[in-house]
Design a protein around this motif. Structure first.
Motif, short mmCIF file in Angstrom:
data_model
loop_
_atom_site.label_atom_id
_atom_site.label_comp_id
_atom_site.label_asym_id
_atom_site.label_seq_id
_atom_site.Cartn_x
_atom_site.Cartn_y
_atom_site.Cartn_z
N ASN A 87 0.85 -1.19 0.00
CA ASN A 87 0.00 0.00 0.00
C ASN A 87 0.89 1.24 0.00
OD1 ASN A 87 0.91 0.34 2.63
ND2 ASN A 87 -0.91 -0.60 3.51
N TRP A 88 0.25 2.40 -0.05
CA TRP A 88 0.98 3.67 -0.17
C TRP A 88 1.08 4.42 1.15
CZ3 TRP A 88 3.53 4.95 -4.49
CH2 TRP A 88 3.20 4.24 -5.65
N SER A 89 0.68 3.82 2.22
CA SER A 89 0.66 4.55 3.48
C SER A 89 2.06 4.97 3.93
CB SER A 89 -0.02 3.72 4.57
OG SER A 89 0.70 2.52 4.77
N GLY A 90 3.06 4.12 3.73
CA GLY A 90 4.42 4.47 4.12
C GLY A 90 4.98 5.62 3.30
N GLN A 91 4.68 5.60 2.00
CA GLN A 91 5.16 6.66 1.13
C GLN A 91 4.49 8.00 1.47
OE1 GLN A 91 4.53 3.61 0.20
NE2 GLN A 91 6.06 2.87 -1.20
N VAL A 92 3.21 7.96 1.73
CA VAL A 92 2.49 9.19 2.07
C VAL A 92 3.01 9.76 3.38
CG1 VAL A 92 0.22 10.10 2.73
CG2 VAL A 92 0.42 8.57 0.78
N PHE A 93 3.21 8.90 4.36
CA PHE A 93 3.72 9.37 5.63
C PHE A 93 5.14 9.91 5.50
CE2 PHE A 93 4.75 8.74 10.23
CZ PHE A 93 3.83 9.68 10.68
N THR A 94 5.93 9.33 4.59
CA THR A 94 7.28 9.82 4.34
C THR A 94 7.25 11.21 3.73
OG1 THR A 94 8.11 7.59 4.10
CG2 THR A 94 9.42 9.34 3.12
N ILE A 95 6.31 11.48 2.85
CA ILE A 95 6.18 12.83 2.28
C ILE A 95 5.85 13.83 3.39
CG2 ILE A 95 4.75 14.25 0.76
CD1 ILE A 95 4.68 11.83 -1.15
N VAL A 96 5.01 13.43 4.32
CA VAL A 96 4.71 14.30 5.46
C VAL A 96 5.97 14.55 6.28
CG1 VAL A 96 3.39 14.47 7.61
CG2 VAL A 96 2.29 13.63 5.55
N ILE A 97 6.77 13.50 6.50
CA ILE A 97 8.01 13.64 7.26
C ILE A 97 8.97 14.58 6.54
CG2 ILE A 97 10.11 12.41 7.95
CD1 ILE A 97 8.37 10.09 8.77
N LEU A 98 9.09 14.44 5.23
CA LEU A 98 9.99 15.32 4.47
C LEU A 98 9.53 16.77 4.53
CD1 LEU A 98 10.74 13.11 1.36
CD2 LEU A 98 12.24 13.63 3.28
N THR A 99 8.23 16.98 4.51
CA THR A 99 7.71 18.35 4.61
C THR A 99 8.02 18.95 5.98
OG1 THR A 99 5.92 17.73 3.12
CG2 THR A 99 5.63 19.74 4.40
N ILE A 100 7.82 18.16 7.01
CA ILE A 100 8.12 18.63 8.36
C ILE A 100 9.62 18.88 8.51
CG2 ILE A 100 8.14 17.93 10.79
CD1 ILE A 100 5.47 16.52 10.21
N ALA A 101 10.45 18.02 7.92
CA ALA A 101 11.90 18.19 8.01
C ALA A 101 12.35 19.46 7.30
CB ALA A 101 12.61 16.98 7.43
N ALA A 102 11.72 19.77 6.16
CA ALA A 102 12.07 21.00 5.45
C ALA A 102 11.68 22.23 6.27
CB ALA A 102 11.38 21.02 4.09
N CYS A 103 10.52 22.19 6.89
CA CYS A 103 10.11 23.31 7.75
C CYS A 103 11.05 23.45 8.94
CB CYS A 103 8.68 23.11 8.23
SG CYS A 103 7.45 23.14 6.94
N GLU A 104 11.41 22.32 9.54
CA GLU A 104 12.32 22.34 10.69
C GLU A 104 13.69 22.88 10.29
OE1 GLU A 104 14.42 19.03 11.20
OE2 GLU A 104 15.62 20.04 12.69
N ALA A 105 14.17 22.53 9.12
CA ALA A 105 15.47 23.02 8.66
C ALA A 105 15.45 24.52 8.44
CB ALA A 105 15.87 22.29 7.39
N SER A 106 14.36 25.03 7.89
CA SER A 106 14.31 26.49 7.66
C SER A 106 14.25 27.24 8.98
CB SER A 106 13.12 26.83 6.78
OG SER A 106 11.92 26.50 7.42
N ILE A 107 13.48 26.75 9.93
CA ILE A 107 13.42 27.40 11.24
C ILE A 107 14.76 27.28 11.95
CG2 ILE A 107 12.35 27.27 13.52
CD1 ILE A 107 9.77 26.45 12.07
N ALA A 108 15.40 26.13 11.83
CA ALA A 108 16.69 25.92 12.48
C ALA A 108 17.75 26.84 11.91
CB ALA A 108 17.11 24.46 12.32
N MET A 109 17.76 27.01 10.62
CA MET A 109 18.77 27.91 10.03
C MET A 109 18.55 29.35 10.46
SD MET A 109 21.00 26.14 8.73
CE MET A 109 21.96 27.50 8.13
N ALA A 110 17.30 29.77 10.57
CA ALA A 110 17.04 31.12 11.08
C ALA A 110 17.52 31.25 12.52
CB ALA A 110 15.54 31.43 10.99
#
Length: 155
Positions: free
Chosen positions: A61-84
């Motif tokens: 099924n696609w549940s792992g892939q969908v959840f991974t996209i959510v993780i990548l989105t959260i990681a990108a947001c965290e990286a931008s806040i961390a760099m600031a």
């Protein structure tokens, strides 16, 4: 048509995911540089994402892939806040060593206890001989370090 994704292949993916997570956790705990700590957190997230994708593929099924996209989105947001945060804190202290940012804590925390703990946690010289090993400072206590060279750079 049979699915070539077997339990042995799933095990291999999980081992790589666990290794990434363990390396990230080790880097996060052992290092004091804030950028390295954020990179280690990203490595832990990637280990979890790899495991989720492997589970999703194994179960078909696609549940792992969908959840991974959510993780990548959260990681990108965290990286931008961390760099600031890193840029702001570097402008204040001229260093990325997190132990120099002790005054960026919540008000009301007594810092004298931490200074006493740091004085007690000074490394002990090993005894001379064949079985002599260096002593490390216990974790969580700030070791003594010169602050003057860091502050001179900004002048």
């Amino acid at each position: 048509m049979t699915d070539p994704f077997t339990i042995e292949l799933l095990r291999n993916y999980l081992l790589v995911g666990a290794a990434l997570f363990a390396l990230g956790m080790l880097g996060f705990i052992a290092r004091r540089n804030l950028i390295v700590m954020f990179l280690s957190a990203e490595m832990m997230l990637q280990g979890v994402a790899l495991s989720l994708v492997a589970f999703g593929r194994y179960h078909g099924n696609w549940s792992g892939q969908v959840f991974t996209i959510v993780i990548l989105t959260i990681a990108a947001c965290e990286a931008s806040i961390a760099m600031a945060l890193v840029v702001v804190l570097f402008n204040r202290r001229s260093s990325l060593d997190v132990t120099l940012w002790q005054d960026v804590r919540e008000p009301g925390v007594d810092t004298t206890d931490l200074a006493d703990q740091a004085a007690e946690a000074a490394p002990v010289d090993g005894t001379a001989g064949v079985e002599s090993y260096p002593q490390l400072t216990p974790a969580g206590i700030e070791p003594a370090h010169p602050i003057q060279p860091w502050t001179e750079r900004r002048r």
